[in-house]
Design an enzyme around this catalytic site. Structure first.
Site, PDB file in Angstrom:
ATOM      1  N   CYS A   1       2.745   6.735   7.711  1.00 54.01           N
ATOM      2  CA  CYS A   1       4.150   7.128   7.817  1.00 54.01           C
ATOM      3  C   CYS A   1       4.811   6.851   6.473  1.00 54.01           C
ATOM      4  O   CYS A   1       4.699   5.749   5.926  1.00 54.01           O
ATOM      5  CB  CYS A   1       4.846   6.353   8.927  1.00 54.01           C
ATOM      6  SG  CYS A   1       6.493   6.952   9.316  1.00 54.01           S
TER       7      CYS A   1
ATOM      8  N   ASN B   1       0.808  -1.219   0.000  1.00 55.65           N
ATOM      9  CA  ASN B   1       0.000   0.000   0.000  1.00 55.65           C
ATOM     10  C   ASN B   1       0.840   1.268   0.000  1.00 55.65           C
ATOM     11  O   ASN B   1       0.328   2.358   0.249  1.00 55.65           O
ATOM     12  CB  ASN B   1      -0.945   0.002   1.204  1.00 55.65           C
ATOM     13  CG  ASN B   1      -2.064  -1.016   1.058  1.00 55.65           C
ATOM     14  OD1 ASN B   1      -2.399  -1.421  -0.049  1.00 55.65           O
ATOM     15  ND2 ASN B   1      -2.627  -1.435   2.172  1.00 55.65           N
TER      16      ASN B   1
ATOM     17  N   HIS C   1       3.058   2.429   2.094  1.00 57.99           N
ATOM     18  CA  HIS C   1       3.320   3.104   3.363  1.00 57.99           C
ATOM     19  C   HIS C   1       3.909   2.091   4.348  1.00 57.99           C
ATOM     20  O   HIS C   1       3.950   0.888   4.071  1.00 57.99           O
ATOM     21  CB  HIS C   1       2.044   3.752   3.925  1.00 57.99           C
ATOM     22  CG  HIS C   1       0.916   2.810   4.188  1.00 57.99           C
ATOM     23  ND1 HIS C   1      -0.386   3.212   4.348  1.00 57.99           N
ATOM     24  CD2 HIS C   1       0.894   1.452   4.333  1.00 57.99           C
ATOM     25  CE1 HIS C   1      -1.155   2.179   4.577  1.00 57.99           C
ATOM     26  NE2 HIS C   1      -0.409   1.098   4.583  1.00 57.99           N
TER      27      HIS C   1
END
Length: 372
Positions: A303, A266, A268
């Site tokens: 993040c 994804n 991240h």
């Protein structure tokens, strides 16, 4: 058809519909390693090397490639009889254990993620994302973790076999939930439970989105018809709100940076990596004398690759009226209540080092290590 051969020349043929399956858990078994086979063997039986071969009607045979069919045959998992949950078995490998000679909490979390993804693939969801349905792929939608709660009552050791059952259910209009029960396969003892909440995000805009009726209809057919919870007890700790940890924190680890290996499909940082960051700021004396019993994480934002993260930790003070009772539940939660000083609880905060934006908040509960 699945053909099995060994070094002494014996030939066996076992008909299989989709996967190899375990019989009832034997009390004394040796198992071939995960990469090679899926059959329980007695101590006196010659070890067999599994070869998955597809037989054509004309009598010729070939190893089938593509579409994951070989992995399906060799994987140690399958849907339960009602088709509404999925069970899979894993051997704990040497590089999955830590200083206590048992599986780490990151190992447990990775296995939970693995069995959840395999469940989704087994019912026909996408293999190029985490359980994305047909409609989700068309609209560039993905699932992201909003909350994770894991309780571990006994950590498996190297070469132990664990069986994990998982199922998913609707969670209002904004997401879904997935639960797990972890068992020691040799004894059938429940050694852990977990629950999680997931929300939908647009992969292009990175904004959250409500679950549409089309998506809901695609996955609800594979969910239990009645509410089933890994934590059915009232006031169980998975329901507790996590307060934000305010400065100054008692303990900190500053300047943590994502590794390339921390990123998933994804684009991240994967949810499991946050567990390691949270534990980086734990005081060493607790690590030396205690083991993690419960961890709860609320995920607030993604993040990314260039982010620098600060990990903050402080002891959580709880009076008797706020303590969560440890009830004996149908899924095997522990009965004994230890003294509070032997079960310290900590609050955690992960934040961006630059502007202090909150990434993740958490709570951990620890128990005294057993004397060896």
């Amino acid at each position: 058809m699945l053909k099995l051969s060994n070094n002494v020349g014996d030939q066996f043929q076992i008909l299989t519909h989709v996967q190899c399956r375990f019989l009832d858990p034997p009390r004394s078994i040796s198992l071939l390693r995960r990469r090679n086979a899926v059959l329980p063997l007695s101590r006196t039986t010659p070890q067999l090397q599994v070869q998955a071969v597809v037989s054509d009607q004309g009598g010729s045979s070939r190893v089938e490639s593509g579409s994951g069919s070989l992995a399906d045959r060799l994987r140690w998992g399958s849907l339960t009889e009602d088709g509404l949950s999925y069970k899979e078995k894993f051997i704990v490998r040497c590089y999955e254990v830590g200083i206590n000679k048992t599986a780490t909490v990151e190992t447990i979390a990775n296995l939970l993620q693995e069995v959840g993804c395999n469940h989704a693939q087994n019912v026909g969801f996408s293999t190029d994302g985490f359980a994305t349905t047909t409609t989700m792929r068309k609209l560039h939608l993905i699932w992201v973790t909003a909350r994770m709660h894991i309780e571990i009552y006994k950590y498996p050791a190297w070469s132990d076999v664990v069986e994990i059952e998982t199922w998913c259910q609707s969670e209002g209009r904004i997401g879904t939930r997935r639960d797990w029960i972890i068992k020691d396969y040799a004894t059938g003892q429940v050694i852990g439970r977990a629950t999680s909440k997931w929300v939908m995000m647009n992969q292009d805009t990175r904004r959250l989105q409500k679950v549409s009726d089309d998506v809901r209809d695609e996955y609800l057919v594979f969910c239990p018809r009645e509410l089933r919870l890994a934590f059915p007890e009232e006031d169980n700790s998975s329901l507790r709100k996590i307060l934000k940890l305010e400065d100054p924190a008692q303990y900190s680890r500053l300047g943590l940076m994502p590794r390339r290996a921390d990123f998933d499909m994804n684009q991240h940082v994967n949810n499991v990596a946050y567990i390691g960051w949270v534990l980086e700021s734990m005081p060493q004396d607790i690590i030396d004398t205690h083991e993690l019993q419960t961890i709860t994480l609320d995920y607030r934002r993604e993040c990314q690759q260039d982010d620098i993260v600060d990990s903050l930790t402080s002891l959580e003070l709880i009076d008797d009226t706020e303590a969560v009772p440890k009830l004996q539940g149908t899924n095997g939660s522990p009965v004994a209540i230890q003294e509070k000083q032997d079960q310290p609880q900590f609050l955690h905060l992960l934040r961006l080092a630059g502007d202090g934006s909150e990434i993740n908040r958490g709570r951990t509960e620890w128990r005294k290590k057993l004397a060896r």
